[in-house]
Scaffold this active site. Structure first.
Site, mmCIF file in Angstrom:
data_model
loop_
_atom_site.group_PDB
_atom_site.id
_atom_site.type_symbol
_atom_site.label_atom_id
_atom_site.label_comp_id
_atom_site.label_asym_id
_atom_site.label_seq_id
_atom_site.Cartn_x
_atom_site.Cartn_y
_atom_site.Cartn_z
ATOM 1 N N CYS A 49 0.864 -1.285 0.000
ATOM 2 C CA CYS A 49 -0.144 -0.028 0.116
ATOM 3 C C CYS A 49 0.820 1.237 0.138
ATOM 4 O O CYS A 49 0.331 2.213 -0.556
ATOM 5 C CB CYS A 49 -0.913 0.033 1.304
ATOM 6 S SG CYS A 49 -1.861 -1.389 1.456
ATOM 7 N N ASP A 81 -2.562 -3.763 7.467
ATOM 8 C CA ASP A 81 -3.577 -4.599 8.105
ATOM 9 C C ASP A 81 -3.387 -5.969 7.541
ATOM 10 O O ASP A 81 -4.047 -6.869 8.340
ATOM 11 C CB ASP A 81 -4.727 -3.876 7.931
ATOM 12 C CG ASP A 81 -5.232 -2.461 8.418
ATOM 13 O OD1 ASP A 81 -4.496 -2.092 9.100
ATOM 14 O OD2 ASP A 81 -6.477 -2.174 8.364
ATOM 15 N N CYS A 122 -2.262 2.860 3.100
ATOM 16 C CA CYS A 122 -3.061 2.003 3.742
ATOM 17 C C CYS A 122 -4.087 2.481 4.737
ATOM 18 O O CYS A 122 -4.234 3.642 4.839
ATOM 19 C CB CYS A 122 -2.014 0.954 4.605
ATOM 20 S SG CYS A 122 -2.836 -0.544 5.160
ATOM 21 N N ASP A 123 -5.104 1.656 5.189
ATOM 22 C CA ASP A 123 -6.406 2.069 5.607
ATOM 23 C C ASP A 123 -6.290 2.934 6.499
ATOM 24 O O ASP A 123 -7.048 4.093 6.374
ATOM 25 C CB ASP A 123 -7.043 0.934 6.256
ATOM 26 C CG ASP A 123 -7.332 -0.356 5.501
ATOM 27 O OD1 ASP A 123 -7.019 -0.413 4.259
ATOM 28 O OD2 ASP A 123 -7.698 -1.346 5.649
ATOM 29 N N LYS A 124 -5.594 3.242 7.643
ATOM 30 C CA LYS A 124 -5.581 4.048 8.609
ATOM 31 C C LYS A 124 -4.799 5.456 8.185
ATOM 32 O O LYS A 124 -5.139 6.379 8.869
ATOM 33 C CB LYS A 124 -5.206 3.686 9.969
ATOM 34 C CG LYS A 124 -5.770 2.401 10.419
ATOM 35 C CD LYS A 124 -7.351 2.385 10.212
ATOM 36 C CE LYS A 124 -7.792 1.026 10.591
ATOM 37 N NZ LYS A 124 -7.506 -0.037 9.492
ATOM 38 N N CYS A 194 -5.159 -2.381 -1.286
ATOM 39 C CA CYS A 194 -5.771 -3.628 -1.661
ATOM 40 C C CYS A 194 -7.072 -3.128 -2.790
ATOM 41 O O CYS A 194 -7.717 -2.187 -2.419
ATOM 42 C CB CYS A 194 -6.522 -4.093 -0.430
ATOM 43 S SG CYS A 194 -5.350 -4.684 0.860
ATOM 44 N N GLU A 446 -10.006 -6.023 13.421
ATOM 45 C CA GLU A 446 -10.814 -6.477 12.208
ATOM 46 C C GLU A 446 -11.113 -8.247 11.947
ATOM 47 O O GLU A 446 -9.930 -8.718 12.060
ATOM 48 C CB GLU A 446 -10.469 -5.858 10.971
ATOM 49 C CG GLU A 446 -10.473 -4.356 11.026
ATOM 50 C CD GLU A 446 -9.904 -3.971 9.567
ATOM 51 O OE1 GLU A 446 -10.081 -2.703 9.289
ATOM 52 O OE2 GLU A 446 -9.149 -4.672 8.781
ATOM 53 N N SER A 472 -12.849 -5.773 8.021
ATOM 54 C CA SER A 472 -12.101 -5.310 6.989
ATOM 55 C C SER A 472 -13.237 -4.942 5.962
ATOM 56 O O SER A 472 -14.427 -5.548 5.842
ATOM 57 C CB SER A 472 -11.303 -6.414 6.671
ATOM 58 O OG SER A 472 -10.900 -6.229 5.426
#
Length: 557
Positions: A49, A81, A122-124, A194, A446, A472
């Site tokens: 990511c 993650d 990435c996600d956060k 992702c 998650e 997730s």
């Protein structure tokens, strides 16, 4: 241009020592009158990511200089993650949102920076940056690292979720180990976040809708040239925003957040969007609550056929017109507010002017408003005696979002996954994973490993999984997370016993256990608050200050 905030460290005789430090890192006499722009770079080699962020940071830095600004790079962290999933390390994922926010705020405010350009993958990274940006309210823009292209195996598109599901398929005898390894080796082909409409792509879309990243930028592939060009353009636009004094809180209005929620419903986005939008709105001082998601869900259909429950990946959405095409469809239907502005100072109506009214006819990713995948949004807010403050159900891809069954109770994700892989879960069960909330986890892990294993075993339509933890963006099936109050603070999910009948009804927005108020009160009187799992370190600190998930699991209320 207004007086620069950085004049506090660059102007006057008394700031001679400060200027000497800046001269040592490359400032000349003429540079002290230029805006100092922080480049918050989440580059890391630990995850695909973020592995491509450095080249974007360099492009942005060069563009800032050409546009008349002085870039000052600094690093911030990321958690992968995908690597942490299913382990104790995942407890740090949501915590990292706060660390990212705190670090960006600290670096920018300590050095009196005039603006910030944040780069993440990435996600956060996205909500962390947005929380910091809302706190500081200095001119800001976000550059998303970009989505990953789909992996390919025998003509099939793969994502990282394919690997998680393959584990369940292997244990149920649907595939052999050779196929598992083939999926493992081919599902992630290179750099980028992702590839489905998972959390990273969901949150990048939120930022685009809020107006703090450029149109089309949230769905670009990480490895494509247009992503680098977008980084250059973003830096140029940020310098212009400094001159125009366009600030984040000018853009982060209630209507803008309503637009973001509408778009997330339309694209089939992640449940994590609920948590993160609540947190960002709280920081911005905007009155958005969990009930707003249900209100908007009732009128906004799902019009994009995207993974995890659909067919296509985010690069397909980009090629079909991206988020602007989705927004144009919603705008024409009266489902978003066209007067909201973006970082360029343009209204949504203005910058969507040249976007076609209808999606291209040669694609099947985006549908028209009159023939949606689902007539209502997919993120349902459920309440009842198991979730008095609310919970979030993701019901896309679920043919019958109603189930009543006996509780199978697990006190951790690990115990739950072990039972699933041992084929101990059967059709009709309601799997309960508790003590995984913001306080109890701590960190609200998650549940991708359990949900993927359930789907992989062919039970996705036949089993519900409920938790005070999270899911997730890759999870789907009849899953309900963010149950609040959580078990660790005495929420009713802590009082359930093995075999209690639980009803999950997304049609009626209901989640409850078949117990009387008297029985629940009796059990509550016998409940013993669990001891903290950590006595030192960041998880200990986090568990002491984090809010309930129904308020976004924030740490600065």
């Amino acid at each position: 241009m207004n007086k620069l905030r950085s004049s506090a460290i660059t102007q006057g005789v008394q700031r001679s020592p400060n200027r000497s430090m800046l001269r040592a890192v490359g400032f000349n006499d003429e540079d002290f009158n230029k805006p100092i722009i922080g480049v918050a770079n989440g580059y890391s080699t630990i995850t695909p990511c973020n592995i491509g962020l450095n080249k974007l940071a360099l492009k942005a830095e060069e563009s800032i200089r050409r546009s008349g600004g002085m870039p000052q790079k600094f690093g911030t962290i990321t958690v992968s993650d995908g690597i942490s999933m299913g382990t104790e390390g995942m407890k740090y994922s949501l915590v990292s949102r706060e660390v990212i926010a705190d670090s960006i705020e600290t670096a920018c405010n300590a050095q009196s920076m005039d603006a910030v350009l944040a780069i993440g993958g990435c996600d956060k990274n996205m909500p962390g940056a947005m929380i910091a940006i809302a706190r500081m309210n200095i001119p800001s823009i976000f550059i998303y690292g970009g989505t990953i292209k789909p992996g390919k195996l025998h003509g099939e598109d793969l994502t990282v979720v394919s690997a998680f599901e393959a584990v369940g398929q292997l244990t149920s005898g649907k595939i052999n180990e050779k196929r598992l390894i083939e999926v493992e080796k081919n599902c992630i082909p290179g750099a980028g976040s992702c590839g489905g409409m998972f959390t990273a792509n969901t949150m990048s879309a939120v930022i685009e809708v809020l107006g703090l990243s450029l149109p089309h930028s949230s769905t670009m592939a990480a490895e494509d040239l247009e992503k680098e060009l977008s980084a250059e353009k973003s830096a140029e636009i940020l310098v212009s925003a400094i001159k125009k004094n366009i600030r984040p809180l000018d853009l982060m209005t209630k209507k803008a957040f309503e637009n973001a929620i509408s778009v997330i419903m339309a694209v089939g986005g992640s449940t994590n969007a609920v948590l993160h939008i609540l947190a960002i709105a709280n920081t911005a001082g905007i009155d958005i609550n969990i009930d707003d998601f249900e209100r908007i869900r009732q009128k906004v259909p799902v019009i994009c056929d995207l993974k995890p429950s659909g067919k296509f990946v985010t690069v397909d959405l980009h090629n079909a017109g991206g988020i602007p095409q989705v927004m144009k469809i919603l705008l024409n239907a009266g489902l978003i507010h066209g007067e909201c502005k973006n970082i360029e100072g343009k209204t949504i109506t203005e910058y969507l002017q040249n976007i076609p009214d209808k999606p291209p006819s040669n694609q099947n990713v985006i549908r028209g408003i009159d023939y949606p995948l689902y007539k209502k949004g997919h993120l349902a807010i459920l309440k009842g005696n198991l979730a008095k403050e609310g919970s979030v159900a993701k019901i896309s891809g679920v043919k019958n979002p109603v189930l009543t069954g006996p509780a199978k109770i697990f006190e951790s994700e690990e115990d739950c996954l072990k039972a699933i892989l041992n084929n101990e879960i059967i059709a009709g069960d309601v799997v309960v994973v508790r003590n995984e909330g913001p306080v109890g986890g701590p960190g609200m892990r998650e549940m991708l490993s359990p949900t993927s294993a359930i789907v992989g075993q062919g039970l996705g339509e036949k089993v519900a999984l409920i938790t005070d933890g999270r899911f997730s963006g890759g999870s789907y099936g009849l899953v309900v997370g963010h149950i609040a109050p959580e078990a660790a603070v005495g929420g009713n999910i802590a009082l359930i016993k093995e075999g209690d009948l639980i009803t999950v009804d997304a049609v009626k927005q209901l989640i409850e256990v078949d117990l009387s108020d008297e029985e629940l009160e009796k059990r509550k009187n016998n409940w013993v608050k669990p001891k903290p799992k950590y006595k030192r370190g960041i998880l200990s600190k986090y568990s002491k200050i984090v809010s309930t998930s129904s308020l976004g699991a924030v740490t600065d209320l």
